[in-house]
Design a protein around this motif. Structure first.
Motif, PDB file in Angstrom:
ATOM      1  N   ILE A  24      -2.641   0.868   6.219  1.00  0.00           N
ATOM      2  CA  ILE A  24      -4.032   1.315   6.002  1.00  0.00           C
ATOM      3  C   ILE A  24      -4.258   2.706   6.606  1.00  0.00           C
ATOM      4  O   ILE A  24      -4.804   3.605   5.956  1.00  0.00           O
ATOM      5  N   GLU A  25      -3.789   2.875   7.844  1.00  0.00           N
ATOM      6  CA  GLU A  25      -3.955   4.150   8.557  1.00  0.00           C
ATOM      7  C   GLU A  25      -3.316   5.305   7.762  1.00  0.00           C
ATOM      8  O   GLU A  25      -3.906   6.370   7.598  1.00  0.00           O
ATOM      9  N   ARG A  26      -2.109   5.064   7.276  1.00  0.00           N
ATOM     10  CA  ARG A  26      -1.384   6.116   6.542  1.00  0.00           C
ATOM     11  C   ARG A  26      -2.041   6.405   5.199  1.00  0.00           C
ATOM     12  O   ARG A  26      -2.118   7.560   4.773  1.00  0.00           O
ATOM     13  N   ALA A  27      -2.517   5.369   4.521  1.00  0.00           N
ATOM     14  CA  ALA A  27      -3.208   5.586   3.238  1.00  0.00           C
ATOM     15  C   ALA A  27      -4.477   6.409   3.460  1.00  0.00           C
ATOM     16  O   ALA A  27      -4.794   7.311   2.682  1.00  0.00           O
ATOM     17  N   LYS A  28      -5.197   6.117   4.560  1.00  0.00           N
ATOM     18  CA  LYS A  28      -6.420   6.881   4.863  1.00  0.00           C
ATOM     19  C   LYS A  28      -6.090   8.353   5.089  1.00  0.00           C
ATOM     20  O   LYS A  28      -6.803   9.242   4.651  1.00  0.00           O
ATOM     21  N   LYS A  30       5.041  -0.499   1.335  1.00  0.00           N
ATOM     22  CA  LYS A  30       3.985   0.473   1.038  1.00  0.00           C
ATOM     23  C   LYS A  30       3.809   1.421   2.218  1.00  0.00           C
ATOM     24  O   LYS A  30       3.694   2.638   2.041  1.00  0.00           O
ATOM     25  N   ALA A  31       3.790   0.864   3.433  1.00  0.00           N
ATOM     26  CA  ALA A  31       3.615   1.702   4.629  1.00  0.00           C
ATOM     27  C   ALA A  31       4.726   2.745   4.726  1.00  0.00           C
ATOM     28  O   ALA A  31       4.469   3.915   5.035  1.00  0.00           O
ATOM     29  N   VAL A  32       5.948   2.342   4.426  1.00  0.00           N
ATOM     30  CA  VAL A  32       7.085   3.272   4.470  1.00  0.00           C
ATOM     31  C   VAL A  32       6.900   4.370   3.416  1.00  0.00           C
ATOM     32  O   VAL A  32       7.085   5.565   3.694  1.00  0.00           O
ATOM     33  N   GLU A  44     -12.532   6.217   3.138  1.00  0.00           N
ATOM     34  CA  GLU A  44     -13.279   5.582   4.235  1.00  0.00           C
ATOM     35  C   GLU A  44     -12.742   4.180   4.514  1.00  0.00           C
ATOM     36  O   GLU A  44     -12.642   3.754   5.650  1.00  0.00           O
ATOM     37  N   HIS A  45     -12.438   3.450   3.446  1.00  0.00           N
ATOM     38  CA  HIS A  45     -11.949   2.077   3.594  1.00  0.00           C
ATOM     39  C   HIS A  45     -10.781   1.852   2.643  1.00  0.00           C
ATOM     40  O   HIS A  45     -10.807   2.311   1.507  1.00  0.00           O
ATOM     41  N   VAL A  46      -9.753   1.139   3.122  1.00  0.00           N
ATOM     42  CA  VAL A  46      -8.570   0.899   2.298  1.00  0.00           C
ATOM     43  C   VAL A  46      -8.196  -0.582   2.363  1.00  0.00           C
ATOM     44  O   VAL A  46      -8.196  -1.179   3.432  1.00  0.00           O
ATOM     45  N   ASN A  47      -7.878  -1.144   1.207  1.00  0.00           N
ATOM     46  CA  ASN A  47      -7.321  -2.493   1.146  1.00  0.00           C
ATOM     47  C   ASN A  47      -5.949  -2.388   0.477  1.00  0.00           C
ATOM     48  O   ASN A  47      -5.850  -1.981  -0.682  1.00  0.00           O
ATOM     49  N   VAL A  48      -4.893  -2.739   1.237  1.00  0.00           N
ATOM     50  CA  VAL A  48      -3.521  -2.564   0.721  1.00  0.00           C
ATOM     51  C   VAL A  48      -2.942  -3.865   0.158  1.00  0.00           C
ATOM     52  O   VAL A  48      -1.761  -3.937  -0.145  1.00  0.00           O
ATOM     53  N   GLN A  49      -3.796  -4.891   0.010  1.00  0.00           N
ATOM     54  CA  GLN A  49      -3.275  -6.196  -0.405  1.00  0.00           C
ATOM     55  C   GLN A  49      -3.146  -6.440  -1.914  1.00  0.00           C
ATOM     56  O   GLN A  49      -2.454  -7.381  -2.307  1.00  0.00           O
ATOM     57  N   PRO A  50      -3.771  -5.641  -2.793  1.00  0.00           N
ATOM     58  CA  PRO A  50      -3.637  -5.965  -4.223  1.00  0.00           C
ATOM     59  C   PRO A  50      -2.172  -6.077  -4.643  1.00  0.00           C
ATOM     60  O   PRO A  50      -1.355  -5.226  -4.299  1.00  0.00           O
TER      61      PRO A  50
END
Ligand SMILES: *Cc1c(COP(=O)(O)O)cnc(C)c1O
Length: 416
Positions: free
Chosen positions: A75-79, A265-267, A85-91
């Motif tokens: 989430i932090e990296r996507a932001k 995804k984070a990587v 402002e808000h991220v959901n990485v679960q889809p």
């Protein structure tokens, strides 16, 4: 893969075969890419064993020390990448991400204004055979013969139809969207604005094209196209929509998140934050332009001509007398993979349309540049023009293979 090889030789062989296929072919499917070995490593981990329904710090099951760490990093990296402002990485992927957003902010029968499908819009933006088209009421806007969206006309449709959601985004369009115009039109009619950046997320992350995140209430994307991550989806939004979207995802639509995927995804996001990713994104666009220019020189009519992203769309039926389906098949024989595609208001059916769609995100990952795009365009032309000559097709197959060997892929990946 010694365990897999021993226990399940059929699957082992298929994986080896697929690796060889990816290494040895010119991949021009505009929605595909090659993830790094680091991303592959994160995918194949014990995170696949873990149930972690809920969100970091508020899960339903115990044992979340490491899942929380991984999801928070993603989430932090996507932001950081997109300024959301808000991220959901679960889809789980792009299509569920869109359905989750629709269910978060709309009621059945509410109206969505999206891009016409034959003009580049995606299936999830209103194709009659989707679940969302059965639930919501889709209306659409089109492109003009010059390839642009007429924003005056878009505003007229929006004012007449009064949709609850104004949707931007595409899977087969080549022009830059005017983000601000979409925002103004949505504001004028009191609609929520959404953009689906599945195709262009990597170009945005690499700062090769402008970032729409500040202009739209909600942004959805896949993570596996130009963004070069694992297969998956992501939703970004303004704070006011955060809780509705998180709830619509879980428990509304999905169960446990795929945490090995979220780790990958984070990587991928960390990779996209590196300066080299900016070089990559810019090169993708340069390569698409080179590919389009050379195809035009060779007599191909391109649609939405003058690409500004990674997509090239060509009307092969009117320019070369071959259907998109046949072109796809002939080129596959020559070692070039791309897909048939409808062109605006195509008079041929979607299963055998007039066009082909192609793009260089994958070949750019393996290091090809403008010079190679010229070669590839010439092979495409030669193969199509000599489609009944098996000798020509097999000669081109050898040449495409030789080019692939010059730009090796997964050099350190040895499947033993
Ligand atoms: C690819 C794509 C999707 C769907 O993504 P999947 O991961 O295949 O479900 C949705 N919207 C757009 C614009 C796309 O290009």
């Amino acid at each position: 893969m010694k365990n897999l090889k021993k226990f399940d030789p059929e699957i082992y062989k298929a994986i080896k075969g697929e690796l060889a296929r990816q290494k040895d072919g010119i991949e021009l499917i505009a929605s595909e890419n090659y993830v790094s070995e680091a991303v592959l490593e994160a995918l194949g981990t014990v995170f696949t064993n873990k149930y972690s329904e809920g969100y970091p710090g508020r899960r339903y099951y115990a044992g979340q020390e490491f899942t929380d760490k991984v999801e928070n990093l993603a989430i932090e990296r996507a932001k950081k990448l997109f300024g959301a402002e808000h991220v959901n990485v679960q889809p789980l992927s792009g299509a569920p991400a869109n359905n989750i957003v629709y269910s978060a902010i709309l009621k059945p029968d509410d109206k969505i204004l999206g891009m016409n499908l034959s003009h580049g819009g995606h299936l999830t933006h209103g194709h009659p055979s989707t679940l969302s088209a059965k639930i919501y009421n889709f209306v659409s806007y089109k492109t003009e013969p010059n390839g642009e969206i007429d924003y005056g006309k878009l505003e007229e449709v929006a004012t007449a139809e009064k949709p609850k959601l104004v949707l931007a985004g595409f899977s087969a369009y080549t022009k830059q969207l005017d983000y601000k115009k979409f925002q103004e039109i949505a504001n004028k009619i009191g609609a929520i604005s959404m953009i689906d950046i599945s195709h262009i997320a990597g170009l945005i992350a690499g700062k090769a094209i402008p970032n729409p995140v500040l202009y739209f209430d909600i942004v959805t994307t896949t993570t596996h196209k130009t963004l070069r991550g694992p297969r998956g989806g992501m939703i970004m939004c303004r704070k006011e929509f955060a809780s509705a979207i998180d709830k619509a995802l879980f428990p509304g639509f999905q169960g446990g998140p795929h945490m090995n995927n979220i780790a990958a995804k984070a990587v991928a996001f960390k990779e996209a934050l590196q300066p080299t990713f900016r070089t990559y994104a810019k090169q993708v666009i340069k390569n698409a332009k080179a590919l389009e220019k050379e195809l035009q020189k060779l007599g191909f009519k391109t649609i939405f001509s003058g690409t500004e992203n990674h997509i090239v769309l060509a009307d092969v039926f009117s320019s070369k007398g071959i259907s998109g389906k046949e072109a796809e098949k002939v080129l596959d024989e020559a070692g070039i993979t791309l897909n048939k595609n409808v062109i605006p208001d195509d008079t041929r059916g979607p299963m055998d349309p007039s066009g082909i769609r192609l793009g260089p995100p994958a070949v750019t990952t393996r290091g090809m540049k403008e010079k190679e795009m010229k070669l590839v365009a010439n092979w495409i032309c030669e193969a199509i023009e000599n489609r009944n000559d098996k000798k020509v097709l097999s000669r081109i197959r050898e040449e495409t293979l030789a080019l692939c060997k010059k730009f090796p892929l997964y050099k350190n990946l040895k499947l033993k």
